[in-house]
Design a protein around this motif. Structure first.
Motif, PDB file in Angstrom:
ATOM      1  N   ARG A  62      30.325  68.133  10.785  1.00  0.00           N
ATOM      2  CA  ARG A  62      29.346  68.400   9.702  1.00  0.00           C
ATOM      3  C   ARG A  62      28.289  69.016  10.431  1.00  0.00           C
ATOM      4  O   ARG A  62      27.592  68.394  11.399  1.00  0.00           O
ATOM      5  N   LYS A  63      27.454  70.004   9.746  1.00  0.00           N
ATOM      6  CA  LYS A  63      25.905  70.598  10.079  1.00  0.00           C
ATOM      7  C   LYS A  63      24.951  69.314   9.957  1.00  0.00           C
ATOM      8  O   LYS A  63      24.958  68.885   9.045  1.00  0.00           O
ATOM      9  N   PRO A  64      24.310  68.879  11.146  1.00  0.00           N
ATOM     10  CA  PRO A  64      23.431  67.581  11.014  1.00  0.00           C
ATOM     11  C   PRO A  64      22.302  67.695   9.919  1.00  0.00           C
ATOM     12  O   PRO A  64      22.074  66.863   9.389  1.00  0.00           O
ATOM     13  N   TRP A  65      21.749  69.006   9.978  1.00  0.00           N
ATOM     14  CA  TRP A  65      20.718  69.148   8.771  1.00  0.00           C
ATOM     15  C   TRP A  65      20.692  70.821   8.503  1.00  0.00           C
ATOM     16  O   TRP A  65      21.368  71.468   9.197  1.00  0.00           O
ATOM     17  N   ARG A  66      20.181  71.249   7.390  1.00  0.00           N
ATOM     18  CA  ARG A  66      20.030  72.548   6.920  1.00  0.00           C
ATOM     19  C   ARG A  66      19.609  73.476   7.791  1.00  0.00           C
ATOM     20  O   ARG A  66      18.782  73.040   8.625  1.00  0.00           O
ATOM     21  N   GLN A  67      19.746  74.758   7.811  1.00  0.00           N
ATOM     22  CA  GLN A  67      19.471  75.740   8.743  1.00  0.00           C
ATOM     23  C   GLN A  67      17.925  76.029   8.733  1.00  0.00           C
ATOM     24  O   GLN A  67      17.327  76.113   9.852  1.00  0.00           O
ATOM     25  N   GLY A  71      11.423  72.163  10.140  1.00  0.00           N
ATOM     26  CA  GLY A  71      10.700  72.246  11.155  1.00  0.00           C
ATOM     27  C   GLY A  71      11.351  71.999  12.259  1.00  0.00           C
ATOM     28  O   GLY A  71      10.737  71.906  13.414  1.00  0.00           O
ATOM     29  N   ARG A  72      12.481  71.614  12.480  1.00  0.00           N
ATOM     30  CA  ARG A  72      13.250  71.406  13.841  1.00  0.00           C
ATOM     31  C   ARG A  72      14.058  72.661  14.118  1.00  0.00           C
ATOM     32  O   ARG A  72      14.298  73.278  13.325  1.00  0.00           O
ATOM     33  N   ALA A  73      14.630  72.316  15.462  1.00  0.00           N
ATOM     34  CA  ALA A  73      15.422  73.348  15.792  1.00  0.00           C
ATOM     35  C   ALA A  73      16.826  73.555  15.112  1.00  0.00           C
ATOM     36  O   ALA A  73      17.361  72.350  14.791  1.00  0.00           O
ATOM     37  N   ARG A  74      17.199  74.698  14.941  1.00  0.00           N
ATOM     38  CA  ARG A  74      18.709  74.865  14.074  1.00  0.00           C
ATOM     39  C   ARG A  74      19.645  74.148  14.965  1.00  0.00           C
ATOM     40  O   ARG A  74      19.781  74.202  16.235  1.00  0.00           O
ATOM     41  N   ALA A  75      20.623  73.469  14.156  1.00  0.00           N
ATOM     42  CA  ALA A  75      21.743  72.867  14.886  1.00  0.00           C
ATOM     43  C   ALA A  75      23.143  72.793  14.079  1.00  0.00           C
ATOM     44  O   ALA A  75      22.846  72.673  12.750  1.00  0.00           O
ATOM     45  N   GLY A  76      23.846  73.209  14.787  1.00  0.00           N
ATOM     46  CA  GLY A  76      25.157  73.304  13.872  1.00  0.00           C
ATOM     47  C   GLY A  76      26.312  72.145  14.129  1.00  0.00           C
ATOM     48  O   GLY A  76      27.237  71.978  13.301  1.00  0.00           O
ATOM     49  N   SER A  77      25.945  71.419  15.248  1.00  0.00           N
ATOM     50  CA  SER A  77      26.986  70.127  15.412  1.00  0.00           C
ATOM     51  C   SER A  77      26.209  69.260  16.411  1.00  0.00           C
ATOM     52  O   SER A  77      25.270  69.691  17.095  1.00  0.00           O
ATOM     53  N   ILE A  78      26.580  67.876  15.909  1.00  0.00           N
ATOM     54  CA  ILE A  78      26.042  66.828  16.989  1.00  0.00           C
ATOM     55  C   ILE A  78      26.692  66.529  18.290  1.00  0.00           C
ATOM     56  O   ILE A  78      26.320  65.844  19.081  1.00  0.00           O
TER      57      ILE A  78
END
Length: 210
Positions: A62-67, A71-78
């Motif tokens: 699951r994507k940890p947070w929306r794109q 304010g955080r860096a984009r992330a697609g996986s933990i």
């Protein structure tokens, strides 16, 4: 031709013997022996080290947070390699480390390594009959009489494995016992002193000479 003094069980000189092995030329000897040593140690590696990439680590689907908008860096996986618990970038995977070396070259390196230790070589008479039963203390006493310091790493070469000698030697930290037809470059170079029986010396010439 190499000349050696022969000692008996008591450590007395009882004669002389000689052996003749074809060795590498002086200018190439160290190179040939080094290649054989690198081959032996490299081929001894298991090559079983393994790490998981980001696609093999459990979880992270699951994507940890929306794109956008957090304010955080984009992330697609933990399980990104940048995250704790993530995959490993370019980590080790099971592989073969084997190096090849021609048989004639390997044998030449072995003969050269053996001949290079002539100053540390001690030739003794057959002593298996002296050990009627396994006795580490008696064997170590004989080795000391032959002029070997117990603290030295010693390689004992026999024509074939003898049970009483093997059982007497197996519990000594600095003593390694091998058969004459099982020589290897690492053991020959690693030992401080090499003790070889007269019969084993003849077998070495028979097995390894061209």
């Amino acid at each position: 031709m190499f000349e050696c003094v022969v000692k008996n069980w008591q450590g007395d000189q009882v004669g002389q013997t000689s052996f003749d092995l074809r060795v590498a030329r002086e200018e190439t000897a160290s190179h040939v022996v080094h290649r054989a040593l690198v081959r032996q140690t490299t081929n001894a590696r298991q090559g079983t080290a393994s790490t998981k990439t980001r696609s093999e680590v459990r979880g992270g689907g699951r994507k940890p947070w929306r794109q956008k908008g957090t304010g955080r860096a984009r992330a697609g996986s933990i399980r990104s390699p940048l995250w704790r618990g993530g995959g490993v970038i370019f980590g080790p995977k099971p592989r073969e480390y084997n190096l090849k070396m021609n048989r004639k070259e390997r044998r030449l390196a072995l003969r050269t390594a053996f001949a290079s230790r002539i100053d540390d070589l001690i030739v003794v008479e057959e002593f298996a009959s002296e050990l009627q039963q396994p006795k580490t203390k008696e064997l170590m006493g004989a080795i000391a009489r032959w002029g070997v310091d117990p603290e030295n790493k010693t390689l004992l070469i026999l024509p074939e494995r003898t049970e009483n000698v093997y059982l007497s030697a197996r519990n000594v930290e600095n003593l390694k016992l091998i058969a004459a037809d099982g020589l290897n470059v690492y053991d020959l170079l690693h030992a401080d002193k090499i003790v070889v029986t007269a019969a084993a010396l003849l077998k070495i010439q028979e097995v390894y000479s061209d």
